[in-house]
Each structure stands twice: as structure tokens, then as C-alpha cells.
Design a protein around this motif. Structure first.
Motif, PDB file in Angstrom:
ATOM      1  N   ARG A 227     -17.431 -21.957  37.773  1.00  0.00           N
ATOM      2  CA  ARG A 227     -18.216 -20.597  37.136  1.00  0.00           C
ATOM      3  C   ARG A 227     -17.510 -21.269  35.070  1.00  0.00           C
ATOM      4  N   GLU A 228     -17.273 -21.598  34.624  1.00  0.00           N
ATOM      5  CA  GLU A 228     -16.362 -21.569  33.522  1.00  0.00           C
ATOM      6  C   GLU A 228     -16.899 -22.611  32.605  1.00  0.00           C
ATOM      7  N   SER A 229     -17.026 -23.662  33.893  1.00  0.00           N
ATOM      8  CA  SER A 229     -18.155 -24.773  32.950  1.00  0.00           C
ATOM      9  C   SER A 229     -19.331 -25.263  33.065  1.00  0.00           C
ATOM     10  N   LEU A 230     -19.457 -24.076  33.475  1.00  0.00           N
ATOM     11  CA  LEU A 230     -21.490 -23.421  33.658  1.00  0.00           C
ATOM     12  C   LEU A 230     -21.629 -22.933  32.700  1.00  0.00           C
TER      13      LEU A 230
ATOM     14  N   CYS B 175     -14.373 -24.546  43.274  1.00  0.00           N
ATOM     15  CA  CYS B 175     -15.880 -25.990  42.483  1.00  0.00           C
ATOM     16  C   CYS B 175     -16.964 -26.360  42.330  1.00  0.00           C
ATOM     17  N   LEU B 176     -17.406 -26.641  42.808  1.00  0.00           N
ATOM     18  CA  LEU B 176     -18.597 -27.708  42.809  1.00  0.00           C
ATOM     19  C   LEU B 176     -18.739 -28.927  42.488  1.00  0.00           C
ATOM     20  N   THR B 177     -18.829 -29.813  42.759  1.00  0.00           N
ATOM     21  CA  THR B 177     -19.017 -31.231  41.940  1.00  0.00           C
ATOM     22  C   THR B 177     -20.436 -31.299  41.745  1.00  0.00           C
ATOM     23  N   ILE B 178     -20.370 -32.485  41.234  1.00  0.00           N
ATOM     24  CA  ILE B 178     -22.380 -32.808  40.572  1.00  0.00           C
ATOM     25  C   ILE B 178     -22.091 -34.738  40.394  1.00  0.00           C
ATOM     26  N   VAL B 179     -22.698 -34.654  40.823  1.00  0.00           N
ATOM     27  CA  VAL B 179     -23.751 -35.868  40.749  1.00  0.00           C
ATOM     28  C   VAL B 179     -24.551 -36.761  40.111  1.00  0.00           C
TER      29      VAL B 179
END
Length: 259
Positions: A120-123, A100-104
Motif C-alpha cells: 500500500r505504501e509503495s502505491l 503486498c502485491l507483485t507487479i511484473v
């Protein structure tokens, strides 16, 4: 654009480091051991670790209920169950990923920062296609923008530490998930543009970075305020990756809001 550095003594707005296999981590490495390895690189007194199980696109504030543990040079605050946490200047976040990605994201005026675990499910809210009850935020990106003051033009964003599209397939011919894959990939392609799918549409190679970038841009964040890295957790042997066959184990990302 958001300047993120691995130097935790830097004066840049955000500093970050990832502990993974190169640091000797295994699937059995305890949280205590991870914090022992990390503690000399964390220059702040409070570290927040949201419970990211479930991918619900919610955001936690430091004022919500957290269970606090002491025993290092900093306090560790665990929970609640959210995908992201808002950081005040002078605090840090700790999230675990395995593709999963990390977004800052940082608000340039007030110094508030959001750090997110972005699967993916977070987005993507599955209920949008299946017809069930919709959640509060379509994507964790919506939650980030909302919780940082809903002024997208004042945000700067970094996206990375995730799987690359070449290894994130959702094939239309999959005997079990093919019908759903087609519906989902067609939705992403139509809603967020062709850049979110890499190569042959029927292979469903989803580009999570492009998806998150598109979502931020649609909400008003300037494209030149968004930075991405080129890490592919599925092909880099230093990273834990579910798609590459690691059934357990996590990459541990620490992000410090330097103010």
C-alpha cells in the motif's frame, strides 16, 4: 497481454514461481535454503534481489551497486533499497512479500522488464495527504512506467500474489487509525475510482490490484494489457500473511525475464 507462466523453461516473455509454506518454508527458513530449493528452476546466471524494506517507490537498475554472492548455479545480487528492479533479458528478480502485491511489467519492443514489491505504501505517498516532503514517485507504478522508457502504450502488466480486498480493511471507526483511514480511503476512492474500495466504504476494504490497475491506466497503459490473478494471501493457508496473523515469514517470488 503479458503471458506469465510457472514453467521456467517456457519461451513466454516471463516465467515466475512462488515458494511458500507448501514448499516447506517456515519463518526461520534461511535464504540459503530458499535458494537451494529454487536453483533447479532458475535458468539464468544473475538474480537480483532489491531491498524492499521501506516502500519508497524507487526503481533500481542492474548498473547500480549490488552486493554479489556466488555459490549456486547463478549469482545473487542484493540491494539497493528500492521497491523494484529493472531486468534485462536473461536475468531474474527475487522479491519477498507477505500480503503486498507483485507487479511484473514488460516493454513489448525492447524486452526490458520491471519487477516490483508493491505494498500500500509503495502505491501511495503518505506525504501527499500529511503535507510533508513528497518523494520522487507518487507510486511505484509511476517509477515502473518512467524506467521502462515512459511509453505506457508499449507496456504489458501482470499483478498478483497479494492480499484480497475482503481481508484488507481500514475501518473508519478504528480507535487509533480511524481518522487517517477515512482520509486515505476517501483519497483513493476520489482519485482512482470506486473499484479500488470493496463494499462498504466505511470498512475501507482496499483492493490493491484495482488500485495498481487504475494507476497504470491513468498513465496510459491499455486496460486489456493488464492481467491480474485471484490469489488472496490472507485466506490461502499456503501463503505467509501479516493480516492473517503471520508475524514473520515471507513468500519468495522469483521472476525470470526470458527476453
Amino acid at each position: 497481454m503479458l503471458q506469465v507462466t510457472a514453467d521456467t523453461k517456457s519461451v513466454s516473455p516471463a516465467s515466475m514461481f512462488c515458494l511458500n509454506k507448501k514448499d516447506g518454508l517456515t519463518p526461520d527458513t534461511s535464504d540459503d535454503r530458499i535458494l537451494q530449493i529454487a536453483q533447479n528452476r532458475i535458468p539464468v546466471a544473475n538474480v537480483y534481489r532489491p531491498n524492499t524494506v521501506g516502500s519508497n517507490a524507487l526503481i533500481a537498475a542492474p548498473t547500480e551497486h549490488w552486493e554479489t554472492t556466488r555459490g549456486w548455479d547463478f549469482n545473487v545480487h542484493r540491494g539497493p533499497r528500492t521497491d523494484s528492479v529493472v531486468l534485462l533479458p536473461g536475468t531474474a528478480a527475487w522479491i519477498k512479500t507477505a500480503d503486498c502485491l507483485t507487479i511484473v511489467a514488460r516493454h513489448k519492443s525492447n524486452g526490458l522488464m520491471a519487477v516490483a514489491h508493491a505494498s500500500r505504501e509503495s502505491l501511495f505517498d503518505r506525504q501527499r495527504l500529511s503535507g510533508g516532503e513528497r518523494r520522487r514517485y507518487e507510486s511505484v507504478v509511476n517509477g515502473i512506467v518512467d524506467n521502462l522508457g515512459n511509453k505506457p502504450r508499449k507496456l504489458e502488466v501482470w499483478i498478483g500474489f497479494g492480499i484480497g480486498p475482503a481481508h484488507f480493511e481500514h475501518r473508519f471507526i478504528d480507535p487509533k487509525y480511524g481518522k487517517w483511514n477515512r482520509q486515505m480511503i476517501d483519497f483513493f476512492f476520489t482519485t482512482y475510482g470506486p473499484d479500488v474500495v470493496f463494499g462498504d466504504l466505511a470498512k475501507g476494504r482496499l483492493d490493491l490490484r484495482a488500485l495498481a490497475r487504475s494507476q497504470f491506466k491513468l498513465l496510459g497503459v491499455p486496460d486489456d494489457a493488464i492481467t491480474t490473478d485471484e490469489v488472496d494471501t490472507a485466506s490461502d493457508p499456503n501463503y505467509f500473511s501479516r493480516r492473517a496473523g503471520d508475524p514473520t515469514g515471507h513468500n519468495n517470488i522469483f521472476v525470470i525475464n526470458n527476453g
